[in-house]
Design an enzyme around this catalytic site. Structure first.
Site, short mmCIF file in Angstrom:
data_model
loop_
_atom_site.label_atom_id
_atom_site.label_comp_id
_atom_site.label_asym_id
_atom_site.label_seq_id
_atom_site.Cartn_x
_atom_site.Cartn_y
_atom_site.Cartn_z
N LYS A 33 0.86 -1.19 0.00
CA LYS A 33 0.00 0.00 0.00
C LYS A 33 0.89 1.24 0.00
O LYS A 33 1.77 1.37 0.85
CB LYS A 33 -0.90 0.01 1.24
CG LYS A 33 -1.88 1.19 1.25
CD LYS A 33 -2.76 1.20 2.48
CE LYS A 33 -2.14 1.87 3.66
NZ LYS A 33 -1.99 3.34 3.57
N ASP A 61 -3.41 4.48 -1.63
CA ASP A 61 -4.30 5.00 -0.57
C ASP A 61 -4.25 6.52 -0.53
O ASP A 61 -3.63 7.12 0.34
CB ASP A 61 -3.82 4.38 0.77
CG ASP A 61 -4.73 4.72 1.94
OD1 ASP A 61 -5.87 5.15 1.71
OD2 ASP A 61 -4.28 4.52 3.08
N LYS A 63 -7.06 8.47 -0.50
CA LYS A 63 -8.24 8.97 0.25
C LYS A 63 -8.83 10.20 -0.44
O LYS A 63 -8.95 11.28 0.15
CB LYS A 63 -7.87 9.28 1.70
CG LYS A 63 -7.34 8.08 2.47
CD LYS A 63 -7.11 8.39 3.92
CE LYS A 63 -6.65 7.20 4.73
NZ LYS A 63 -5.29 6.74 4.42
N ASP A 66 -13.39 15.32 -2.61
CA ASP A 66 -13.54 16.66 -3.17
C ASP A 66 -14.90 16.69 -3.88
O ASP A 66 -15.67 15.72 -3.77
CB ASP A 66 -12.38 16.95 -4.15
CG ASP A 66 -12.05 18.44 -4.25
OD1 ASP A 66 -13.00 19.25 -4.31
OD2 ASP A 66 -10.86 18.78 -4.29
N THR A 126 -9.78 4.20 11.24
CA THR A 126 -9.52 3.32 12.39
C THR A 126 -8.86 4.08 13.56
O THR A 126 -8.78 3.55 14.66
CB THR A 126 -8.62 2.14 11.99
OG1 THR A 126 -7.45 2.66 11.33
CG2 THR A 126 -9.35 1.19 11.05
N ARG A 218 3.17 -0.51 10.69
CA ARG A 218 4.28 -0.57 11.65
C ARG A 218 4.56 -1.95 12.22
O ARG A 218 5.72 -2.24 12.53
CB ARG A 218 4.03 0.46 12.76
CG ARG A 218 4.22 1.89 12.26
CD ARG A 218 3.56 2.92 13.14
NE ARG A 218 2.13 2.97 12.93
CZ ARG A 218 1.32 3.92 13.41
NH1 ARG A 218 1.82 4.89 14.16
NH2 ARG A 218 0.02 3.90 13.17
#
Ligand SMILES: O=c1ccn([C@@H]2O[C@H](COP(=O)(O)O)[C@@H](O)[C@H]2O)c(=O)[nH]1
Length: 242
Positions: A33, A61, A63, A66, A126, A218
């Site tokens: 990603k 990703d 996001k 608009d 999340t 991570r």
């Protein structure tokens, strides 16, 4: 079908991301990603192309959020990259989501790609707890109801799936259709630091809760051995090491 683990390449530079990927052999090429940090870094756009040429499954990703015409035109350009998944915010509404889906298709076809990127709708990040969602958005419903509402909106607009935590996966499936994907970030191995996330589960729990795929940053990128961590996530998600 093996459920994918998307490694979040949240690195400051393209050089750092490339360095990280060198530990993976050709045979264990992971799905990756690319988020805003890396895409906006110098060379980020070209790196996404390189990943595709090298045969990686790429989840971009960005996001997008608009007005509908702006998102549609942006999606045309994103579609030309030939990536596999792209995120848009469900809160942008049905017209914006439909514009994104149409734009991705137009861009991919214009560039001669046979695969049309799947749009995934961000429901509630999340990082939000129920309380933070309420104080931020002033919505009068529970987080779960908000996620399901946004998932239904996205499904009706022709989006391929959602991004939410695994806590909402089963409800998303119940409210939409079997083929509608629930991809879930907010993944940690037991005992790992949660950091800025709020709704967090292990890969094994995500699978049990109905996730079709997970995003792990991570817990893999900062692991002592990233290949071991990636393999563990893949096995847990697919019920081989839970
Ligand atoms: O609701 C969301 C949407 C996207 N993300 C992204 O996933 C990864 C998670 O990284 P970790 O290090 O595993 O926390 C990151 O790139 C986010 O931008 C998300 O976490 N939640």
């Amino acid at each position: 079908m093996t459920k994918p683990v998307f490694i979040a390449l949240d690195f400051e530079t393209v050089i750092a991301a490339k360095q990280f990927l060198t530990v993976f052999q050709q045979t264990t090429k992971p799905a990756v990603k690319v988020g805003m940090e890396l895409f906006y870094a110098e060379g980020g756009y070209a790196f996404v192309r390189e990943l595709k040429v090298a045969g990686f499954t790429v989840f971009l990703d960005l996001k997008m959020y608009d007005i509908p015409s702006t998102v549609q035109k942006a999606a045309v350009n994103v579609g030309k990259l030939g990536v596999d998944y792209v995120t848009v915010h469900a809160a942008g509404g049905a017209r914006m989501l439909a514009g994104a889906v149409a734009g991705l298709r137009m861009g991919a076809q214009a560039a001669g790609h046979t695969t049309i990127p799947k749009a995934l709708a961000i429901t509630q990040l999340t990082s939000f707890s129920e309380e933070e969602m309420h104080t931020t958005q002033l919505v009068g419903v529970s987080l779960r109801e908000s996620v399901v509402h946004l998932a239904k909106l996205a499904y009706q607009a022709g989006v391929a799936g959602t991004i939410s935590s695994a806590y909402e996966s089963d409800d998303i499936h119940a409210a939409t259709a079997a083929e509608f994907l629930s991809i879930t970030p907010g993944i940690r191995f037991a005992g790992d630091a949660v950091g800025d996330q709020s709704r967090v589960v292990t890969p094994a729990r995500a699978a049990a809760m109905g996730a079709n795929g997970i995003v792990v940053g991570r817990s893999i990128t900062q692991a002592v051995d990233a290949v071991v961590a990636y393999t563990r996530a893949l096995n847990e998600l697919n019920g081989e090491d839970a």
